[in-house]
Design a protein around this motif. Structure first.
Motif, PDB file in Angstrom:
ATOM      1  N   SER A  71       0.826  -1.208   0.000  1.00 51.21           N
ATOM      2  CA  SER A  71       0.000   0.000   0.000  1.00 51.21           C
ATOM      3  C   SER A  71       0.861   1.259   0.000  1.00 51.21           C
ATOM      4  CB  SER A  71      -0.926  -0.009   1.212  1.00 51.21           C
ATOM      5  OG  SER A  71      -1.700   1.177   1.265  1.00 51.21           O
ATOM      6  N   LEU A  72       1.925   1.249   0.849  1.00 48.37           N
ATOM      7  CA  LEU A  72       2.822   2.399   0.907  1.00 48.37           C
ATOM      8  C   LEU A  72       3.550   2.596  -0.416  1.00 48.37           C
ATOM      9  CD1 LEU A  72       4.330   1.947   4.493  1.00 48.37           C
ATOM     10  CD2 LEU A  72       2.702   3.696   3.743  1.00 48.37           C
ATOM     11  N   THR A  73       3.950   1.460  -1.014  1.00 53.12           N
ATOM     12  CA  THR A  73       4.643   1.543  -2.309  1.00 53.12           C
ATOM     13  C   THR A  73       3.734   2.140  -3.365  1.00 53.12           C
ATOM     14  OG1 THR A  73       5.960  -0.401  -1.761  1.00 53.12           O
ATOM     15  CG2 THR A  73       5.845   0.217  -4.088  1.00 53.12           C
ATOM     16  N   GLN A  74       2.473   1.715  -3.365  1.00 51.26           N
ATOM     17  CA  GLN A  74       1.505   2.237  -4.316  1.00 51.26           C
ATOM     18  C   GLN A  74       1.248   3.724  -4.076  1.00 51.26           C
ATOM     19  OE1 GLN A  74      -2.218   0.186  -4.309  1.00 51.26           O
ATOM     20  NE2 GLN A  74      -3.060   1.330  -6.055  1.00 51.26           N
ATOM     21  N   GLN A  75       1.126   4.089  -2.765  1.00 51.92           N
ATOM     22  CA  GLN A  75       0.911   5.494  -2.430  1.00 51.92           C
ATOM     23  C   GLN A  75       2.104   6.344  -2.850  1.00 51.92           C
ATOM     24  OE1 GLN A  75      -0.012   5.713   1.707  1.00 51.92           O
ATOM     25  NE2 GLN A  75      -1.973   4.626   1.537  1.00 51.92           N
ATOM     26  N   SER A  76       3.317   5.777  -2.589  1.00 54.16           N
ATOM     27  CA  SER A  76       4.528   6.496  -2.970  1.00 54.16           C
ATOM     28  C   SER A  76       4.602   6.684  -4.481  1.00 54.16           C
ATOM     29  CB  SER A  76       5.762   5.748  -2.463  1.00 54.16           C
ATOM     30  OG  SER A  76       6.942   6.410  -2.861  1.00 54.16           O
ATOM     31  N   ALA A  77       4.242   5.619  -5.211  1.00 53.44           N
ATOM     32  CA  ALA A  77       4.255   5.701  -6.674  1.00 53.44           C
ATOM     33  C   ALA A  77       3.255   6.737  -7.166  1.00 53.44           C
ATOM     34  CB  ALA A  77       3.960   4.331  -7.284  1.00 53.44           C
ATOM     35  N   GLU A  78       2.064   6.732  -6.564  1.00 51.63           N
ATOM     36  CA  GLU A  78       1.047   7.702  -6.960  1.00 51.63           C
ATOM     37  C   GLU A  78       1.480   9.122  -6.629  1.00 51.63           C
ATOM     38  OE1 GLU A  78      -2.508   6.496  -5.034  1.00 51.63           O
ATOM     39  OE2 GLU A  78      -2.917   4.820  -6.402  1.00 51.63           O
TER      40      GLU A  78
END
Length: 252
Positions: A71-78
């Protein structure tokens, strides 16, 4: 076969009663065994349960951690994507603004160059006009220059004659001068009847003193020897007596 009931309750058969009793006894024994202090099985049970629960907890924690990490990786990517988009938008706006400023400066430079060229043209035209006016003023103020020779004397005399409405052409004046004095302003006749009477003929057109004085034109020198004054006075006399110097072909 159906089990007989009494007062709404089923009546247990002998077989059922024995089975229930066995199950109850086995359960009591198991319960007694589980709570007896000092029993090895009792001591090992919690450990076994903890050991069996630990991998499950770790697995669960790992799954949760992985989900959170994903989730954090996805948030960071976004967030990175949004930041990149915002940066690209800001850069596009900056370039647009820079292009607008450049266009504005070019237009301003072109306008200034056009204005400068117009001013330079106006200044050049003004200078040319002023120079022409100065030349005209000088021409109006400065007297006309004539060469100091027979041609110049005749032309200057004709300009004065024109102002005083005295007729006479260049050819007629020149022809009579050549016959009378050969173009010498200091020529003097000391042998004719005028000379014998004390008034010799003098100058380019051989004018005697009384005639010169009577027909002298104001603005010329008061001298028979002055070539311009001599020509103008002689032409004034010829115009009065013969109509024009052009009509004189011999001594007059």
């Amino acid at each position: 076969m159906p089990v007989p009931t009494f007062s709404g309750y089923r009546r247990l058969t002998k077989t059922h009663r024995l089975s229930a009793a066995g199950v109850a006894a086995a359960g009591a024994a198991a319960l007694a065994f589980a709570v007896v202090p000092g029993s090895a099985e009792a001591e090992q049970a919690p450990k076994a349960q903890a050991l069996s629960a630990k991998p499950v907890a770790e697995q669960h924690a790992g799954s949760v951690g992985k989900i959170e990490k994903d989730s954090l990786t996805q948030q960071s990517a976004e967030a990175a994507k949004k930041a990149q988009a915002a940066k690209a938008k800001a850069e596009a706006e900056r370039q647009k603004k820079a292009a607008a400023e450049m266009a504005k400066k070019k237009a301003q430079f072109a306008a200034e160059a056009k204005e400068k060229a117009a001013k330079a043209k106006a200044a050049k035209e003004r200078a040319a006009k002023e120079a022409a006016n100065r030349s005209k003023a000088r021409a109006a103020v400065a007297p006309k220059q004539y060469p100091n020779n027979l041609d110049g004397w005749i032309r200057e005399a004709m300009d004065i004659m024109k102002k005083h409405d005295i007729p006479g052409s260049y050819e007629g004046i020149h022809r009579n001068i050549i016959r009378e004095s050969a173009g010498d302003p200091n020529a003097i006749n000391n042998w004719d009847i005028n000379a014998q009477n004390g008034v010799p003929s003098i100058g380019l057109l051989q004018v005697i003193k009384p005639t010169f004085d009577e027909y002298h034109v104001e603005g010329t020198k008061n001298s028979q020897y002055d070539p311009v004054a001599n020509i103008v006075a002689a032409c004034n006399y010829a115009a009065d007596r013969y109509g024009s110097m052009d009509n004189v072909d011999s001594a007059y």
